[in-house]
Design an enzyme around this catalytic site. Sequence first.
Site, PDB file in Angstrom:
ATOM      1  N   GLN A 126       0.850  -1.186   0.000  1.00  0.00           N
ATOM      2  CA  GLN A 126       0.000   0.000   0.000  1.00  0.00           C
ATOM      3  C   GLN A 126       0.887   1.238   0.000  1.00  0.00           C
ATOM      4  O   GLN A 126       1.796   1.368   0.819  1.00  0.00           O
ATOM      5  CB  GLN A 126      -0.972   0.006   1.159  1.00  0.00           C
ATOM      6  CG  GLN A 126      -0.414  -0.511   2.449  1.00  0.00           C
ATOM      7  CD  GLN A 126      -1.417  -0.471   3.569  1.00  0.00           C
ATOM      8  OE1 GLN A 126      -2.523   0.029   3.403  1.00  0.00           O
ATOM      9  NE2 GLN A 126      -1.044  -0.988   4.707  1.00  0.00           N
ATOM     10  N   SER A 129       0.976   6.732   2.707  1.00  0.00           N
ATOM     11  CA  SER A 129       1.622   7.795   3.486  1.00  0.00           C
ATOM     12  C   SER A 129       2.626   8.557   2.636  1.00  0.00           C
ATOM     13  O   SER A 129       3.253   7.998   1.741  1.00  0.00           O
ATOM     14  CB  SER A 129       2.353   7.201   4.686  1.00  0.00           C
ATOM     15  OG  SER A 129       1.480   6.416   5.453  1.00  0.00           O
ATOM     16  N   SER A 161       5.715  -0.702   3.720  1.00  0.00           N
ATOM     17  CA  SER A 161       6.347  -1.929   4.222  1.00  0.00           C
ATOM     18  C   SER A 161       6.549  -2.918   3.079  1.00  0.00           C
ATOM     19  O   SER A 161       5.603  -3.287   2.398  1.00  0.00           O
ATOM     20  CB  SER A 161       5.469  -2.594   5.277  1.00  0.00           C
ATOM     21  OG  SER A 161       5.013  -1.655   6.201  1.00  0.00           O
ATOM     22  N   GLU A 244      -7.355  -2.582   6.777  1.00  0.00           N
ATOM     23  CA  GLU A 244      -6.098  -2.500   7.527  1.00  0.00           C
ATOM     24  C   GLU A 244      -6.360  -2.558   9.029  1.00  0.00           C
ATOM     25  O   GLU A 244      -5.679  -3.267   9.768  1.00  0.00           O
ATOM     26  CB  GLU A 244      -5.372  -1.204   7.162  1.00  0.00           C
ATOM     27  CG  GLU A 244      -4.044  -1.079   7.880  1.00  0.00           C
ATOM     28  CD  GLU A 244      -3.173   0.026   7.316  1.00  0.00           C
ATOM     29  OE1 GLU A 244      -3.720   1.081   6.941  1.00  0.00           O
ATOM     30  OE2 GLU A 244      -1.948  -0.167   7.251  1.00  0.00           O
ATOM     31  N   SER A 375      -2.713   5.926  13.223  1.00  0.00           N
ATOM     32  CA  SER A 375      -2.292   6.039  14.621  1.00  0.00           C
ATOM     33  C   SER A 375      -3.453   5.747  15.575  1.00  0.00           C
ATOM     34  O   SER A 375      -4.624   5.768  15.189  1.00  0.00           O
ATOM     35  CB  SER A 375      -1.752   7.448  14.881  1.00  0.00           C
ATOM     36  OG  SER A 375      -2.812   8.373  14.820  1.00  0.00           O
ATOM     37  N   GLU A 377      -4.425   7.672  17.875  1.00  0.00           N
ATOM     38  CA  GLU A 377      -5.250   8.889  17.998  1.00  0.00           C
ATOM     39  C   GLU A 377      -6.316   8.899  16.888  1.00  0.00           C
ATOM     40  O   GLU A 377      -7.485   9.230  17.131  1.00  0.00           O
ATOM     41  CB  GLU A 377      -4.392  10.154  17.882  1.00  0.00           C
ATOM     42  CG  GLU A 377      -3.508  10.439  19.072  1.00  0.00           C
ATOM     43  CD  GLU A 377      -2.198   9.648  19.038  1.00  0.00           C
ATOM     44  OE1 GLU A 377      -1.953   8.923  18.048  1.00  0.00           O
ATOM     45  OE2 GLU A 377      -1.421   9.750  20.002  1.00  0.00           O
TER      46      GLU A 377
HETATM   47  C1  LIG Z   1       4.974  -0.702  11.118  1.00  0.00           C
HETATM   48  C2  LIG Z   1       4.428   0.337  10.179  1.00  0.00           C
HETATM   49  C3  LIG Z   1       4.046  -0.051   8.891  1.00  0.00           C
HETATM   50  C4  LIG Z   1       3.567   0.917   7.992  1.00  0.00           C
HETATM   51  N1  LIG Z   1       3.273   0.518   6.726  1.00  0.00           N
HETATM   52  C5  LIG Z   1       2.817   1.430   5.830  1.00  0.00           C
HETATM   53  C6  LIG Z   1       2.564   1.047   4.487  1.00  0.00           C
HETATM   54  O1  LIG Z   1       2.755  -0.115   4.109  1.00  0.00           O
HETATM   55  N2  LIG Z   1       2.105   1.991   3.613  1.00  0.00           N
HETATM   56  C7  LIG Z   1       1.890   3.279   3.999  1.00  0.00           C
HETATM   57  O2  LIG Z   1       1.444   4.072   3.172  1.00  0.00           O
HETATM   58  N3  LIG Z   1       2.154   3.703   5.274  1.00  0.00           N
HETATM   59  C8  LIG Z   1       2.610   2.793   6.181  1.00  0.00           C
HETATM   60  N4  LIG Z   1       2.895   3.192   7.467  1.00  0.00           N
HETATM   61  C9  LIG Z   1       2.755   4.595   7.828  1.00  0.00           C
HETATM   62  C10 LIG Z   1       1.582   4.848   8.753  1.00  0.00           C
HETATM   63  O3  LIG Z   1       0.368   4.695   8.052  1.00  0.00           O
HETATM   64  C11 LIG Z   1       1.755   6.264   9.289  1.00  0.00           C
HETATM   65  O4  LIG Z   1       2.892   6.240  10.153  1.00  0.00           O
HETATM   66  C12 LIG Z   1       0.552   6.735  10.059  1.00  0.00           C
HETATM   67  O5  LIG Z   1      -0.562   6.908   9.223  1.00  0.00           O
HETATM   68  C13 LIG Z   1       0.829   8.090  10.766  1.00  0.00           C
HETATM   69  O6  LIG Z   1       1.366   8.988   9.851  1.00  0.00           O
HETATM   70  P1  LIG Z   1       2.717   9.765  10.184  1.00  0.00           P
HETATM   71  O7  LIG Z   1       3.722   8.774  10.676  1.00  0.00           O
HETATM   72  O8  LIG Z   1       3.071  10.577   8.995  1.00  0.00           O
HETATM   73  O9  LIG Z   1       2.359  10.689  11.404  1.00  0.00           O
HETATM   74  P2  LIG Z   1       1.593  12.095  11.340  1.00  0.00           P
HETATM   75  O10 LIG Z   1       0.388  11.982  10.478  1.00  0.00           O
HETATM   76  O11 LIG Z   1       2.587  13.147  11.020  1.00  0.00           O
HETATM   77  O12 LIG Z   1       1.093  12.240  12.840  1.00  0.00           O
HETATM   78  C14 LIG Z   1       2.004  12.552  13.896  1.00  0.00           C
HETATM   79  C15 LIG Z   1       1.268  12.448  15.239  1.00  0.00           C
HETATM   80  O13 LIG Z   1       0.172  13.389  15.255  1.00  0.00           O
HETATM   81  C16 LIG Z   1      -1.053  12.730  15.574  1.00  0.00           C
HETATM   82  N5  LIG Z   1      -2.184  13.304  14.831  1.00  0.00           N
HETATM   83  C17 LIG Z   1      -2.188  13.664  13.534  1.00  0.00           C
HETATM   84  N6  LIG Z   1      -3.405  14.109  13.171  1.00  0.00           N
HETATM   85  C18 LIG Z   1      -4.205  14.028  14.268  1.00  0.00           C
HETATM   86  C19 LIG Z   1      -5.587  14.331  14.541  1.00  0.00           C
HETATM   87  N7  LIG Z   1      -6.391  14.816  13.594  1.00  0.00           N
HETATM   88  N8  LIG Z   1      -6.059  14.096  15.786  1.00  0.00           N
HETATM   89  C20 LIG Z   1      -5.251  13.599  16.757  1.00  0.00           C
HETATM   90  N9  LIG Z   1      -3.931  13.307  16.572  1.00  0.00           N
HETATM   91  C21 LIG Z   1      -3.421  13.509  15.345  1.00  0.00           C
HETATM   92  C22 LIG Z   1      -0.849  11.288  15.139  1.00  0.00           C
HETATM   93  O14 LIG Z   1      -1.689  10.419  15.836  1.00  0.00           O
HETATM   94  C23 LIG Z   1       0.633  11.068  15.462  1.00  0.00           C
HETATM   95  O15 LIG Z   1       0.780  10.701  16.804  1.00  0.00           O
HETATM   96  C24 LIG Z   1       3.411   2.269   8.384  1.00  0.00           C
HETATM   97  C25 LIG Z   1       3.783   2.658   9.686  1.00  0.00           C
HETATM   98  C26 LIG Z   1       4.288   1.717  10.571  1.00  0.00           C
HETATM   99  C27 LIG Z   1       4.693   2.168  11.938  1.00  0.00           C
END
Ligand SMILES: Cc1cc2nc3c(=O)[nH]c(=O)nc-3n(C[C@H](O)[C@H](O)[C@H](O)COP(=O)(O)OP(=O)(O)OC[C@H]3O[C@@H](n4cnc5c(N)ncnc54)[C@H](O)[C@@H]3O)c2cc1C
Length: 409
Positions: A126, A129, A161, A244, A375, A377
């Site tokens: 997928q 992000s 991933s 997911e 996340s 949240e």
């Molecule tokens: C093990 C693992 C596998 C993954 N695999 C994939 C994959 O295969 N494909 C892919 O596309 N992505 C993947 N991801 C990415 C994952 O989907 C993102 O890490 C996740 O969606 C959060 O995005 P970010 O890390 O950019 O954090 P951000 O979106 O920058 O958020 C940062 C912090 O702010 C908080 N936050 C943001 N907006 C809000 C809100 N509106 N209300 C409350 N809190 C908020 C979040 O909860 C988080 O704690 C993976 C991540 C992990 C850890």
Amino acid sequence: MTTDMEPVTEFRARARTWLRDNLPPAPPDTGPPDSKEEWDRARELQRKLYDAGFAGICFPEEYGGLGLTPAHQAAFTTESYPYEMPVILNVPTLSICAATLLELGTEEQKRAHLPAVLRGDEVLVQLLSEPSGGSDLAGLTTRADRDGDRWILNGSKIWSSGAYAADYGLCLARTNWDVPKHRGLTMFLLPIGAPGVTVQRIKQVTGSTEFCQEFFDDVALGDDAVVGQVDNGWEAASRLLQHERAAIGGTSPYMSGARPHIGGEDSPILEIARRLDRLDDMRVREDIGEAHAMMVVRDQLIAHITHGITAGELPPAAGSITRLFSAENSWLQTDMAVKVAGADAVTHAPGDPVDTAEIGTDYLFRAAWSLAGGSTEMARNVISERVLGMPRESAADRDVPFKEVRRGR
Ligand SMILES: Cc1cc2nc3c(=O)[nH]c(=O)nc-3n(C[C@H](O)[C@H](O)[C@H](O)COP(=O)(O)OP(=O)(O)OC[C@H]3O[C@@H](n4cnc5c(N)ncnc54)[C@H](O)[C@@H]3O)c2cc1C
């Protein structure tokens, strides 16, 4: 259930015999897959399951599956615990991407890709992000522009991933900048080997390199790559995210052979205390009790939510409840493992009589459990808005054409 469907008990007995006679014992868990060899092995095992008639248990027969029920899948999974299984194909290939294609793909897409996935010939990822953030998925800026009868894709995705070993990715891109953010997106099925796609691996603090970042430079895609409808990619993304959350929360019927990502049936704390000879410590015994209770609650919650969703008593978004609990539980188990192991969690050296290496590594990786699949949240937001029916979170960019939304430079 149709009358000629094999009863679960008979299916389970047949699976038990086949698994015993055909699959080697499960190897030790070595963390996320870091090499092509691990993926090749998973593809080989998947092919074995397919040839024996044990792949795609809940996928329809016309797309190479068995058309059986979640109860058949649960029986097979339990029987398969002692054996080597292609578990790395569960997430995201089978339970997220293939499940989404099954719901939203065209007949051609389903016939081309689902049997290939179930045979182990295709690995899917997928691509959602982006470097600017993953939670505000609808605010993404990777773009696909119309050029004659083609789409031209430009931008970048991250945290994908296993993309380095994949064949196709479900990639969400912006196709319309004149409408609000949720309404101008399209989901594409992108060949990872297409000209203009560059995949780079990312090294994490644990040393693992399974995460990737992709760069798209004028990647040409046809209309046959569109999954769902043009500019309606938010629906495709929402379906995908539901799958997911179900996968991560443990309620997906498309996962096979996967133990919950930490601990299996028992809490790992008991085994750690036993290995380190700490079972007589009163405080350790209390920790074991608490950790075990959490595992029991997790299993009961998964069973309850799965039943509720299947019976239509709960909305599919209720998968976020188990997703949230799984993350909280994983944090608790990981922290408790460090507490019980004490200094042994961080001073392990190769050759030490008791192997505690994974305790420290799990601790370093634990933040992933509250981010992967959206996340915790965001899971709380989903529960409040779509399960409890509370008002939507306010968003200044919701009804504004995306091209007018102010973004960071
Ligand atoms: C093990 C693992 C596998 C993954 N695999 C994939 C994959 O295969 N494909 C892919 O596309 N992505 C993947 N991801 C990415 C994952 O989907 C993102 O890490 C996740 O969606 C959060 O995005 P970010 O890390 O950019 O954090 P951000 O979106 O920058 O958020 C940062 C912090 O702010 C908080 N936050 C943001 N907006 C809000 C809100 N509106 N209300 C409350 N809190 C908020 C979040 O909860 C988080 O704690 C993976 C991540 C992990 C850890």
